[in-house]
Design a protein around this motif. Structure first.
Motif, short mmCIF file in Angstrom:
data_model
loop_
_atom_site.label_atom_id
_atom_site.label_comp_id
_atom_site.label_asym_id
_atom_site.label_seq_id
_atom_site.Cartn_x
_atom_site.Cartn_y
_atom_site.Cartn_z
N ASN A 1 0.88 -1.10 -0.04
CA ASN A 1 -0.17 -0.02 -0.04
C ASN A 1 0.85 1.14 0.08
O ASN A 1 0.69 2.27 -0.81
N LEU A 2 2.05 1.27 0.83
CA LEU A 2 2.78 2.27 0.64
C LEU A 2 3.36 2.40 -0.71
O LEU A 2 3.37 3.81 -1.34
N GLY A 3 3.87 1.65 -1.32
CA GLY A 3 4.46 1.73 -2.84
C GLY A 3 3.32 2.16 -3.66
O GLY A 3 3.33 3.01 -4.34
N ARG A 4 2.14 1.74 -3.60
CA ARG A 4 1.03 2.29 -4.37
C ARG A 4 0.79 3.78 -3.88
O ARG A 4 0.62 4.49 -4.97
N ALA A 5 0.91 4.02 -2.77
CA ALA A 5 0.38 5.35 -2.45
C ALA A 5 1.37 6.34 -2.95
O ALA A 5 1.20 7.37 -3.22
N LEU A 6 2.59 6.02 -2.92
CA LEU A 6 3.77 6.84 -3.44
C LEU A 6 3.99 6.63 -4.97
O LEU A 6 4.87 7.43 -5.46
N GLY A 7 3.29 5.80 -5.82
CA GLY A 7 3.28 5.72 -7.08
C GLY A 7 4.67 4.83 -7.38
O GLY A 7 5.04 5.22 -8.58
N LEU A 8 4.91 4.01 -6.76
CA LEU A 8 6.28 3.08 -6.99
C LEU A 8 5.75 1.85 -7.56
O LEU A 8 4.66 1.56 -7.30
N ASP A 9 6.62 1.36 -8.57
CA ASP A 9 6.24 0.22 -9.11
C ASP A 9 7.69 -0.54 -9.50
O ASP A 9 8.63 -0.34 -8.95
N ARG A 10 7.58 -1.35 -10.29
CA ARG A 10 8.85 -2.33 -10.56
C ARG A 10 9.93 -1.56 -11.05
O ARG A 10 11.41 -1.95 -10.67
#
Length: 124
Positions: free
Chosen positions: A31-40
């Protein structure tokens, strides 16, 4: 003060039928990654390297958290040969922070051996 909540909300609620509570916007690593717009494409970035597209900084004027407020523990679901999950504290959080997913020690499965630290060990 937290900046970026509307953007994090849009990222997290994309494709969802119901809204996400503020405390759950960045709760947990996915969820933190999605909220920050991070991906692979961000995998393996050095967050402390000068010029990194993603970096860690404290908000101005806040300084570092007091050492006694920082808690550590094992990362749920991470284990490895030689007990690496037991040797390194893969999970960090601030004591009393409601937006951090709660750590719950895993209950042993019936008949499954445990190490002295409570982690599962491979079957013989």
């Amino acid at each position: 003060m937290v900046d970026g909540v509307p953007l994090a909300r849009r990222r997290r609620e994309r494709g969802r039928a119901s809204p996400v509570a503020d405390r759950d916007l960045a709760r947990g690593p996915g969820n933190l990654g999605r909220a920050l717009g991070l991906d692979r494409q961000h995998d393996g970035l050095d967050l402390c390297a000068p010029g990194s597209p993603v970096s860690l900084t404290a908000p101005s004027g806040t300084g570092r958290p007091e050492e006694r407020a920082v808690r550590t523990g094992p990362r749920v679901g991470v284990s490895g040969e030689g007990g690496s999950a037991e040797l390194f504290p893969w999970r960090f959080w601030l004591a009393g922070e409601v937006t951090v997913s709660a750590y719950r020690a895993a209950a042993p499965r019936r008949g499954e051996p445990r190490s002295t630290s409570g982690h599962r060990v491979g079957r013989q």
